[in-house]
Write an enzyme that holds these catalytic residues in place. Structure first.
Site, PDB file in Angstrom:
ATOM      1  CG  HIS A 176      -6.836  45.474  21.720  1.00  0.00           C
ATOM      2  ND1 HIS A 176      -5.676  45.417  20.994  1.00  0.00           N
ATOM      3  CD2 HIS A 176      -6.731  46.551  22.551  1.00  0.00           C
ATOM      4  CE1 HIS A 176      -4.889  46.434  21.358  1.00  0.00           C
ATOM      5  NE2 HIS A 176      -5.512  47.130  22.294  1.00  0.00           N
ATOM      6  CB  ALA A 177     -13.048  43.757  24.201  1.00  0.00           C
ATOM      7  NE  ARG A 178     -11.842  46.649  17.427  1.00  0.00           N
ATOM      8  CZ  ARG A 178     -12.118  47.832  16.878  1.00  0.00           C
ATOM      9  NH1 ARG A 178     -13.374  48.214  16.745  1.00  0.00           N
ATOM     10  NH2 ARG A 178     -11.152  48.620  16.458  1.00  0.00           N
ATOM     11  CD  GLU A 179      -7.217  42.836  18.844  1.00  0.00           C
ATOM     12  OE1 GLU A 179      -6.371  42.180  19.479  1.00  0.00           O
ATOM     13  OE2 GLU A 179      -7.055  44.042  18.538  1.00  0.00           O
ATOM     14  NE  ARG A 234      -7.811  49.795  20.395  1.00  0.00           N
ATOM     15  CZ  ARG A 234      -6.782  49.145  19.841  1.00  0.00           C
ATOM     16  NH1 ARG A 234      -6.999  48.100  19.091  1.00  0.00           N
ATOM     17  NH2 ARG A 234      -5.552  49.548  20.061  1.00  0.00           N
ATOM     18  CG  ASN A 251      -0.805  46.376  23.415  1.00  0.00           C
ATOM     19  OD1 ASN A 251      -0.056  46.023  24.327  1.00  0.00           O
ATOM     20  ND2 ASN A 251      -0.513  46.173  22.131  1.00  0.00           N
ATOM     21  NE  ARG A 252      -1.585  52.489  20.895  1.00  0.00           N
ATOM     22  CZ  ARG A 252      -1.914  51.365  20.246  1.00  0.00           C
ATOM     23  NH1 ARG A 252      -1.887  50.214  20.883  1.00  0.00           N
ATOM     24  NH2 ARG A 252      -2.263  51.387  18.970  1.00  0.00           N
ATOM     25  CG  HIS A 304      -2.824  42.027  20.130  1.00  0.00           C
ATOM     26  ND1 HIS A 304      -3.490  43.129  20.606  1.00  0.00           N
ATOM     27  CD2 HIS A 304      -1.871  41.744  21.055  1.00  0.00           C
ATOM     28  CE1 HIS A 304      -2.966  43.499  21.768  1.00  0.00           C
ATOM     29  NE2 HIS A 304      -1.972  42.679  22.072  1.00  0.00           N
ATOM     30  CB  SER A 305      -6.776  39.175  15.490  1.00  0.00           C
ATOM     31  OG  SER A 305      -8.004  39.747  15.880  1.00  0.00           O
ATOM     32  CE1 TYR A 306      -7.747  43.605   9.358  1.00  0.00           C
ATOM     33  CE2 TYR A 306      -8.951  44.085  11.369  1.00  0.00           C
ATOM     34  CZ  TYR A 306      -8.580  44.413  10.079  1.00  0.00           C
ATOM     35  OH  TYR A 306      -9.036  45.578   9.523  1.00  0.00           O
ATOM     36  CE1 TYR A 356      -0.503  50.099  15.257  1.00  0.00           C
ATOM     37  CE2 TYR A 356      -1.403  49.872  13.052  1.00  0.00           C
ATOM     38  CZ  TYR A 356      -1.453  49.593  14.399  1.00  0.00           C
ATOM     39  OH  TYR A 356      -2.460  48.788  14.882  1.00  0.00           O
ATOM     40  CD  GLU A 378      -1.830  42.767  15.569  1.00  0.00           C
ATOM     41  OE1 GLU A 378      -3.016  42.396  15.448  1.00  0.00           O
ATOM     42  OE2 GLU A 378      -1.486  43.712  16.294  1.00  0.00           O
TER      43      GLU A 378
HETATM   44 ZN   LIG Z   1      -5.085  44.064  19.571  1.00  0.00          ZN
END
Ligand SMILES: [Zn+2]
Length: 417
Positions: A176-179, A234, A251-252, A304-306, A356, A378
């Site tokens: 995910h780009a923003r992590e 993202r 990631n989906r 990943h984060s967060y 989740y 995470e």
């Molecule tokens: Zn992520």
């Protein structure tokens, strides 16, 4: 002299992503107690441009949980009014997203180029992959496993002492780009491997007996976009016929209960699963590499984060994996190791119940391919800075995470299959 300083300041500032757009945006944390509250959140999501931080989209918000999201400056008053009218408890995690965005560049490092304690843009990371391989020919080699939608080569570093038929551990960052803390960890891992090999007994043994495949950034196009256009992006940057919305959630996008739960068929959603599994060149390249090396890959770690969580399968179903008991005790031991350095607390467990339900994740897919040890990290934090973790926390975050990864690698080495 003053002119010179001013020029330097301008040059440094322009190297950072544009932040003006986020002036006055706020990040809220809301307590969702019941179904009525859930309806309020859904109403907010459909009437305003809400960017969900945790969970990743409105469809994943559940009763008896908290939700973090950012709201545009012009909508903040209306959103707060609605939350108050409906008696939802909330707090403001970030009162001005622009300030927070600028404050993440608080590193003491003066390095102009690559630095392990700063966030590096893609150009810098790309040059680093070449450099680290060149400087450590006995431990690191670089290959290309594919190209991104926008045509960038996807570099993979193989880290380990040459030996025949070695088992391997695959680690990827930057789904995910923003992590941003995620790619920082992959770089840190490679640095620590080459720095401590031959010095530190545990790392030396790991590199003698195992290979680590490190993919420093999976979603390179998205990462570039967070540096040049939108820090909060993202997804990937692919386009498709019939929609003006860009990108899918990598990631989906894997064939693990694909798009059944916790993912969206709407191309404009931040959790869009794509038209078919592995529709993205990036996810296809990653999956192809793992399929081609299944006989050697014994563990899969995706960063990943967060949230500060260590998750294992499954996320697409509440069913537990076959070796659930083993995965649980390995996760427990790993987070204990992690906490031993700075006291950072992680929760752990199967994805579906710990965070989740979400289908199409790479960890579930890798597990179903037969990789018995598949985990999602995470990383820091728990929402104070969210995706904008300050550079001053890179070192501590990476150090503690490395302890967990080394523990897991040691365990895998003792439990080869
Ligand atoms: Zn992520």
């Amino acid at each position: 002299m003053l002119v010179f300083l001013a020029l330097v300041t301008v040059a440094l500032a322009s190297a950072h992503p544009p932040s003006e757009h986020f002036e006055g945006h706020k990040v809220f944390r809301v307590q969702v107690e019941d179904e009525n509250h859930l309806d309020v959140i859904r109403e907010l999501a459909s009437n305003y441009q809400i960017d969900f931080w945790k969970p990743d989209s409105v469809i994943q918000v559940q009763a008896r949980s908290t939700v973090d999201f950012s709201v545009k400056a012009e909508d903040c008053v209306a959103v707060e009014d609605l939350l108050e009218q409906n008696k939802l408890q909330y707090e403001v995690l970030i009162s001005n997203l622009r300030n927070e965005m600028e404050a993440q560049f608080d590193s003491w490092s003066r390095a102009a180029g690559h630095s392990y304690t700063k966030y590096n843009n893609w150009e810098t990371i790309e040059a680093w992959t070449q450099q680290v391989a060149k400087e450590n020919p006995n431990l690191v080699s670089r290959s290309v496993i594919g190209t991104t939608f926008e045509g960038r080569p996807m570099y993979l570093l193989k880290v380990g002492k040459a030996k025949r038929n070695k088992p391997a551990i695959f680690i990827d960052c930057g789904f995910h780009a923003r992590e941003w803390i995620s790619p920082a960890f992959c770089q840190w891992f490679v640095r620590e491997a080459v720095r401590t090999y031959g010095q530190e007994i545990h790392m030396t043994e790991l590199l003698n007996e195992l290979d680590f495949y490190v993919l420093p950034v999976v979603n390179i196009d998205g990462y570039v976009y967070t540096w040049t256009k939108n820090r909060m992006w993202r997804k990937t940057r692919s386009t498709q016929a019939g929609t003006s919305c860009v990108g899918i959630d990598p990631n989906r996008n894997f064939a693990a209960g694909w798009c059944e739960v916790g993912a969206s068929k709407n191309p404009c959603s931040d959790t869009y699963c794509g038209p078919v599994p592995e529709s993205e060149k990036e996810t296809k390249a990653l999956a192809d590499f793992i399929r081609n090396n299944l006989s050697s890959i014994k563990a899969y770690l995706t960063i990943h984060s967060y949230s500060q969580m260590l998750l294992y399968p499954y996320s697409y179903t509440y069913n537990l994996p076959k070796n659930n008991v083993e995965l649980n005790s390995l996760a427990k031991a790993a987070v204990k190791e992690l906490a031993s350095l700075h006291g950072t607390k992680y929760t752990y467990g199967p994805g579906a119940t710990t965070i989740y339900l979400a289908a199409g994740g790479s960890d579930d897919w890798a597990y179903d391919q037969g990789i018995k040890y598949a985990f999602t990290f995470e990383l820091r934090d728990q929402g104070r800075h969210g995706f904008l973790l300050p550079e001053s926390q890179i070192q501590a975050t990476c150090e503690e995470t490395l302890l967990a990864v080394k523990h897991m690698a040691g365990y895998v080495l003792e439990h080869l299959y």
